[in-house]
Design an enzyme around this catalytic site. Structure first.
Site, PDB file in Angstrom:
ATOM      1  CB  THR A   1      -6.008   2.455   4.801  1.00 16.76           C
ATOM      2  OG1 THR A   1      -5.455   1.063   4.435  1.00 16.76           O
ATOM      3  CG2 THR A   1      -5.905   3.322   3.806  1.00 16.76           C
TER       4      THR A   1
ATOM      5  CD  GLU B   1      -2.902   1.655   2.446  1.00 15.26           C
ATOM      6  OE1 GLU B   1      -2.815   2.487   3.026  1.00 15.26           O
ATOM      7  OE2 GLU B   1      -3.080  -0.146   3.366  1.00 15.26           O
TER       8      GLU B   1
END
Length: 309
Positions: free
Chosen positions: A164, A126
């Site tokens: 996140t 990510e």
């Protein structure tokens, strides 16, 4: 033995969406469907999809010409998107909408000529995707100490975004350090941080008050699963990360009456139930459910597979 199940645990909405996209693509287009990197970080999920016709590749040049290609839930860099276009690959993007929101925030800040500080873990898929989605300078910070050594061009033109799979609690100290050193730094509202990460970590905090040992079901390459185990340990509760029931060790439960079980956001519920069955080899098991935050989030599917029943 009393076993208390965390609530919530396991799949989040972004993971459900990503897996659903691959399953629907297999149904609509037929195998093979090519997926860049693991669709989510769970060995069992990946192996199940592989057996059904998904082919997981590291780079797009491994995908045959014209083959349906899925980007994983973690998101990809802009150069990967551009490469797919140049290769003529039909792409279905399974990037979690909350990750895509971070990308959009980063680009918005960059359009204001701000350097971006990304709070995250080096090498995580990510993080690599987010850095590659933001034009201009991106500084990766992993600890408060990193903030102290941060070198920027203009201290008045900074903004931050976060990975996140880090919770509000994970990032609070780093954000405070950034705001102390750079008082005008901009950043997203804490409500923009992934709800699933925060909820699962809070459930572990609640579990730790009730049990002697915490079992976290999840793969070792799952950032959020590792963090759940670390959090349990930080709270003074012996905690173990296991892929499945085969990871259970008898000595963990000597003299133990209360066991907590949770699962990372990419671990399916069937693995939790298998762990409960595995615990029964050590004696009678009474299962209870921890009070927790209900989750009813659903993310829209991309149009390429939205019409598949």
């Amino acid at each position: 033995m009393r076993v208390l199940l965390a609530q919530p645990r396991g799949f989040c909405a972004g993971v459900v969406r990503a897996i659903d996209i691959v399953e629907r693509a297999l149904k609509k287009y037929g195998p093979p469907i090519y997926v860049r990197h693991e669709i989510v970080h769970n060995r069992h999920v990946v192996e199940d999809l592989r057996q059904r016709g998904a082919v997981f590749v590291d780079e797009l040049d491994e995908v045959p010409e014209g083959a349906i290609t899925v980007f994983s839930a973690h998101g990809v860099a802009k150069k990967v998107q551009d490469e797919a276009v140049s290769l003529g690959l039909p792409v279905i993007d399974a990037t979690c909408p909350l990750v895509a929101k971070v990308h959009a925030e980063g680009r918005r800040y960059a359009s204001q000529d701000r350097e971006i500080v990304l709070i995250g873990h080096a090498g995580h898929a990510e993080v690599e995707g987010t850095i590659g989605q933001i034009p201009g300078k991106v500084h990766l910070v992993q600890t408060v100490a990193d903030v102290d050594t941060l070198a920027v061009a203009d201290e008045g033109k900074l903004a931050y975004v976060t990975q996140t799979t880090l919770s509000v609690d994970d990032t609070r100290g780093i954000i405070q350090a950034l705001q102390t050193r750079f008082p005008t730094i901009m950043g997203p509202d804490v409500r923009d941080i992934c709800y699933a990460t925060q909820n699962r970590q809070q459930a572990v905090r609640d579990l730790a008050k009730e049990v002697d040992v915490i079992l976290v079901v999840g793969s070792r390459n799952s950032s959020n699963s590792n963090r759940l185990r670390e959090l349990g340990e930080e709270l003074g509760c012996r905690s173990y990360l296991i892929d499945d029931e085969k990871g259970l060790q008898p000595e963990w439960f000597d003299g133990i009456d209360r066991v907590g079980v949770t699962a990372g956001a990419s671990a399916p519920e069937v693995l939790v139930q298998n762990v409960l069955d595995g615990l029964r080899q050590f004696g009678e098991v009474e299962v209870g459910l921890l009070d927790g935050v209900p989750e009813d989030v659903r993310f829209r599917l991309p149009p390429e597979v939205a019409d598949v029943a």
